[in-house]
Motif scaffolding. Structure first.
Motif, PDB file in Angstrom:
ATOM      1  N   UNK A  18      -4.099  10.024   5.044  1.00 38.95           N
ATOM      2  CA  UNK A  18      -4.336   8.624   5.412  1.00 38.95           C
ATOM      3  C   UNK A  18      -4.441   8.457   6.913  1.00 38.95           C
ATOM      4  N   UNK A  19      -3.497   9.029   7.658  1.00 37.80           N
ATOM      5  CA  UNK A  19      -3.495   8.837   9.117  1.00 37.80           C
ATOM      6  C   UNK A  19      -4.702   9.516   9.760  1.00 37.80           C
ATOM      7  N   UNK A  20      -5.073  10.701   9.264  1.00 40.97           N
ATOM      8  CA  UNK A  20      -6.241  11.379   9.822  1.00 40.97           C
ATOM      9  C   UNK A  20      -7.530  10.628   9.498  1.00 40.97           C
ATOM     10  N   UNK A  21      -7.666  10.184   8.261  1.00 39.35           N
ATOM     11  CA  UNK A  21      -8.871   9.460   7.862  1.00 39.35           C
ATOM     12  C   UNK A  21      -9.029   8.186   8.668  1.00 39.35           C
ATOM     13  N   UNK A  22      -7.946   7.467   8.877  1.00 41.33           N
ATOM     14  CA  UNK A  22      -8.013   6.229   9.651  1.00 41.33           C
ATOM     15  C   UNK A  22      -8.448   6.505  11.098  1.00 41.33           C
ATOM     16  N   UNK A  23      -8.175   7.702  11.589  1.00 43.93           N
ATOM     17  CA  UNK A  23      -8.576   8.051  12.951  1.00 43.93           C
ATOM     18  C   UNK A  23      -9.953   8.722  13.013  1.00 43.93           C
ATOM     19  N   UNK A  24     -10.671   8.716  11.889  1.00 45.73           N
ATOM     20  CA  UNK A  24     -12.016   9.259  11.874  1.00 45.73           C
ATOM     21  C   UNK A  24     -12.101  10.752  11.696  1.00 45.73           C
ATOM     22  N   UNK A  25     -11.028  11.374  11.219  1.00 48.47           N
ATOM     23  CA  UNK A  25     -11.008  12.816  10.988  1.00 48.47           C
ATOM     24  C   UNK A  25     -11.366  13.086   9.529  1.00 48.47           C
ATOM     25  N   UNK A  26     -12.270  14.033   9.300  1.00 49.08           N
ATOM     26  CA  UNK A  26     -12.682  14.368   7.946  1.00 49.08           C
ATOM     27  C   UNK A  26     -11.683  15.289   7.274  1.00 49.08           C
ATOM     28  N   UNK A 108       3.757   7.578  -4.525  1.00 41.89           N
ATOM     29  CA  UNK A 108       2.580   8.441  -4.475  1.00 41.89           C
ATOM     30  C   UNK A 108       1.346   7.730  -5.029  1.00 41.89           C
ATOM     31  N   UNK A 109       1.514   7.016  -6.135  1.00 41.32           N
ATOM     32  CA  UNK A 109       0.358   6.341  -6.727  1.00 41.32           C
ATOM     33  C   UNK A 109      -0.211   5.290  -5.779  1.00 41.32           C
ATOM     34  N   UNK A 110       0.658   4.587  -5.056  1.00 44.28           N
ATOM     35  CA  UNK A 110       0.181   3.598  -4.087  1.00 44.28           C
ATOM     36  C   UNK A 110      -0.589   4.285  -2.954  1.00 44.28           C
ATOM     37  N   UNK A 111      -0.063   5.405  -2.467  1.00 40.97           N
ATOM     38  CA  UNK A 111      -0.735   6.121  -1.380  1.00 40.97           C
ATOM     39  C   UNK A 111      -2.085   6.665  -1.838  1.00 40.97           C
ATOM     40  N   UNK A 115      -5.721   5.833  -0.207  1.00 40.21           N
ATOM     41  CA  UNK A 115      -6.600   6.901   0.250  1.00 40.21           C
ATOM     42  C   UNK A 115      -7.971   6.791  -0.407  1.00 40.21           C
ATOM     43  N   UNK A 116      -7.985   6.476  -1.695  1.00 38.62           N
ATOM     44  CA  UNK A 116      -9.263   6.309  -2.392  1.00 38.62           C
ATOM     45  C   UNK A 116     -10.053   5.136  -1.823  1.00 38.62           C
ATOM     46  N   UNK A 117      -9.344   4.089  -1.394  1.00 37.63           N
ATOM     47  CA  UNK A 117     -10.020   2.947  -0.776  1.00 37.63           C
ATOM     48  C   UNK A 117     -10.699   3.335   0.532  1.00 37.63           C
ATOM     49  N   UNK A 118     -10.231   4.413   1.150  1.00 33.69           N
ATOM     50  CA  UNK A 118     -10.856   4.918   2.376  1.00 33.69           C
ATOM     51  C   UNK A 118     -11.915   5.975   2.070  1.00 33.69           C
ATOM     52  N   UNK A 119     -12.158   6.221   0.791  1.00 36.70           N
ATOM     53  CA  UNK A 119     -13.219   7.132   0.410  1.00 36.70           C
ATOM     54  C   UNK A 119     -12.806   8.575   0.209  1.00 36.70           C
ATOM     55  N   UNK A 120     -11.505   8.843   0.104  1.00 39.32           N
ATOM     56  CA  UNK A 120     -11.024  10.211  -0.069  1.00 39.32           C
ATOM     57  C   UNK A 120     -10.296  10.310  -1.406  1.00 39.32           C
TER      58      UNK A 120
END
Length: 503
Positions: A18-26, A108-111, A115-120
Motif C-alpha cells: 500500500x505505501x509503495x503503491x501510493x508513492x508511485x512504486x510498482x 487483512x481483508x480490509x487492507x 490495495x485492490x482499489x489502487x489496482x494491485x
C-alpha cells in the motif's frame, strides 16, 4: 520489470504494498495461501500504527471496524487489584488513547480491499522457490497455482514471508534466540459475567495467567493464556477443556461457547540481517517475540512503513542506495529492544515457584495500583505499549535538537493544535511552531517541501517543542532534523550530506 516483489500478504506485506503503491512504486505481491487468514492471533492495533494509518486514510476505517478498549484491569487471586484508564495515560500523547481490538483476519481483508482499489491484486497460491541477485535486479523463480514455474524480475525483493521465511534461509541470515517452554493457547469465546465488559482484563493466579480482549459485541472475546505443565508436550491434541482455568475462574466469568481454539509455541528471535543486497526481511521473517503487549503485528507494520519511503526515494533517484542501510540500523535496534522487554515481562508473569507466585499475585498488583496514581508512570507505560515512545535518535539519519525534541523522535502531538493534520500525506515537510524566518519559505519552495507554520502556544512548549525552531520531518513522520535556528543553510547541509535530491 517490477520495482519491488513482495513475498507474503499478511499485514506487513500488505502495508508495504500500500505505501509503495501510493508513492508511485510498482509492486507485485504474492502469497502461497489460498486467501486471507480465517483465524487470528494478532488482535491489538496500537496508537502509533493508527497515527501512521492516517497517511492512507485508513485510521478511521480501522477504528470503525474494531473495538477501542479504553481501560485495562489487573486481577490477582480472584480480585481486581488495579484498573488503568488508558485515556488518562495517553490522552495528551496521541489522538488514539486506547487499545484497538481488531482481529488480524478482518484487518487483512480490509487492507486487501484498499490495495485492490489502487489496482494491485494479491497473487494467491504463488510461492517463491528461489532467487538470485543480479547487478541491478533480483531474479526470482516462482511456482504458480498450476504448478508451473515463472521467472519474475524486480529491482528489490521484500521478504514478508513469516517466521520460517525461505528468503531469510536463502540469505544465510541467522535467527538467534530461543523458544519458550510454555505453550500459548488462544480461544475465541462467548463469555458472560465479565465486569466491566468491553475492556481488557489480565488475571494472574499462581503460574497461570489469562488475558481477555473484548470484541465489543455479543459477549465475544479472545482468551490468551499458557500451558506450562506436562500437557504442553502434547499441545497439538489439547482442547479448551484441557487448559488451566484457575485464572479464568478468578475473573468470575462463564465461558458459554468456544468458537475457535488453537495452541502454538512462541519464539524470541531477531535476525542478524534485515538487508542483504537487494533483499530485505520484514515482520516475523526478521523478528518474533512473545505476544505480551500486542506488539508483533504493529512492529511488522512499522518495518514496512520505514522501508517503503526509503525504497521509493532510491527508486526515484532522490537518494543514494546507502539510504537503504538505515532500514536495518533503525528497525533491528528496535526489534532487539522489544524482544528483551517482552521477554522480561513474559518471564515475570509465567515464573514458577512459591516466591515468584507471591511477587506476581500479591506484591506486583499493589505496586501497580500505587504506581498508576503518578501521571509520569502512567504516561511512560502507555508510550511504551502504544509504540509512541519509539525513536530513531541513534540513526545516521537523525540530527539536531530543538527544545527537548531531537532528530529521530516521533513528532509530538499537540492536542487542539491539529499539528498532525499535515501528516496525512507521505512526503518530507517542515514544521515551525511560532514564526518562520522569511528565507525559510523560499528554501522549502526550492526543494519542493511544504512548510507548515503553527501559532505558538504554551501547549507546544509543554510537549517539548521550541518556539520558531524548524523541524524537518521524514516521510514516515519522524523528525529528521531539529534546528533551533531554523536555518536554510543547516537544512541544505543536512540534505547534501546524505545525498538527498528531493526535487
Amino acid at each position: 520489470m517490477r520495482d519491488v516483489l513482495i513475498v507474503g500478504a499478511g499485514p506487513t506485506g500488505l502495508i508495504l504494498a500500500l505505501w509503495l503503491t501510493r508513492q508511485g512504486v510498482g509492486v507485485r505481491i504474492i502469497d502461497k495461501s489460498v486467501g486471507p487468514g480465517e483465524t487470528s492471533r494478532a488482535m491489538a492495533v496500537q496508537a502509533r500504527t493508527l497515527e501512521l494509518y492516517r497517511q492512507l486514510d485508513l485510521a478511521e476505517s480501522v477504528i470503525a471496524a474494531g473495538h477501542p478498549n479504553l481501560s485495562l484491569n489487573l486481577w490477582a487471586r480472584g480480585k481486581r487489584r488495579a484498573r488503568v484508564v488508558i485515556a488518562d495515560s495517553g490522552g495528551s500523547a496521541t489522538p488514539y488513547p486506547f487499545i484497538l481490538i481488531y482481529p488480524q483476519d478482518e484487518h487483512e481483508r480490509l487492507l486487501v480491499e484498499r490495495l485492490e482499489a489502487l489496482g494491485v491484486t494479491v497473487e494467491r497460491q504463488t510461492e517463491l522457490v528461489a532467487f538470485e541477485e543480479k547487478e541491478d535486479h533480483v531474479a526470482a523463480r516462482l511456482r504458480m497455482p498450476d504448478g508451473s514455474e515463472q521467472l519474475c524480475e524486480a529491482r528489490y525483493l521484500a521478504g514478508c514471508d513469516g517466521a520460517r521465511s525461505p528468503i531469510r534461509h536463502q540469505m544465510g541470515a541467522s535467527f538467534e534466540g530461543g523458544t519458550y517452554k510454555h505453550v500459548f493457547y488462544v480461544a475465541d469465546v462467548q463469555v458472560s459475567g465479565l465486569e466491566p465488559p468491553g475492556e481488557v482484563h489480565v488475571a494472574l493466579d499462581s503460574s497461570d495467567f489469562v488475558a481477555v480482549l473484548s470484541y465489543g459485541k455479543a459477549d465475544l472475546g479472545r482468551l490468551i493464556g499458557t500451558v506450562s505443565d506436562e500437557r504442553a508436550e502434547h499441545a497439538e491434541h489439547l482442547t479448551f477443556d484441557d487448559v488451566g482455568h484457575r485464572a479464568i475462574d478468578g475473573l468470575g466469568v462463564k465461558v458459554n461457547k468456544v468458537n475457535w481454539f488453537s495452541t502454538y509455541h512462541v519464539h524470541h528471535r531477531v535476525t542478524d540481517r534485515f538487508r542483504l543486497g537487494r533483499a530485505f526481511l520484514l515482520g516475523d521473517a526478521a523478528h518474533v517475540h512473545s505476544p505480551v503487549g500486542g506488539q508483533g503485528m504493529n512492529t511488522g507494520i512499522a518495518d514496512a512503513i520505514n522501508l517503503a519511503w526509503k525504497l521509493a526515494a532510491v527508486l526515484k533517484g532522490q537518494a543514494p542506495d546507502s539510504l537503504l542501510d538505515s532500514y536495518q540500523q533503525e528497525r533491528q535496534a528496535f526489534a532487539r529492544q522489544l524482544v528483551e522487554t517482552t521477554d522480561r515481562v513474559f518471564t515475570f508473569v509465567t515464573a514458577e515457584g512459591r516466591f515468584a507466585n507471591v511477587v506476581r499475585t500479591r506484591i506486583a498488583p499493589v505496586f501497580a495500583s500505587i504506581a498508576y496514581k503518578f501521571e509520569g508512570v502512567r504516561g511512560f507505560l502507555f508510550r511504551r505499549v502504544s509504540q509512541t515512545a519509539q525513536n530513531y535518535r541513534d540513526s545516521a539519519l537523525s540530527e539536531g535538537k530543538a527544545g527537548s525534541v531531537q532528530g529521530g523522535d516521533r513528532l509530538p502531538w499537540v492536542s487542539g493544535a491539529d499539528n498532525y493534520r499535515p501528516l496525512s500525506t507521505i512526503g518530507w515537510q517542515v514544521h515551525v511552531y511560532g514564526a518562520a524566518r522569511p528565507d525559510l519559505q523560499g528554501w522549502c519552495d526550492q526543494h519542493g517541501i511544504p512548510l507548515h507554520v503553527f501559532a505558538w502556544s504554551r501547549a507546544h512548549r509543554k510537549v517539548g517543542l521550541a518556539q520558531d525552531a524548524a523541524y524537518l520531518l521524514r516521510p514516515d513522520t519522524y523528525v529528521a532534523l531539529a534546528d533551533p535556528q531554523a536555518s536554510p543553510v543547516t537544512l541544505s547541509r543536512y540534505l547534501a550530506s546524505r545525498g538527498y535530491t528531493l526535487r
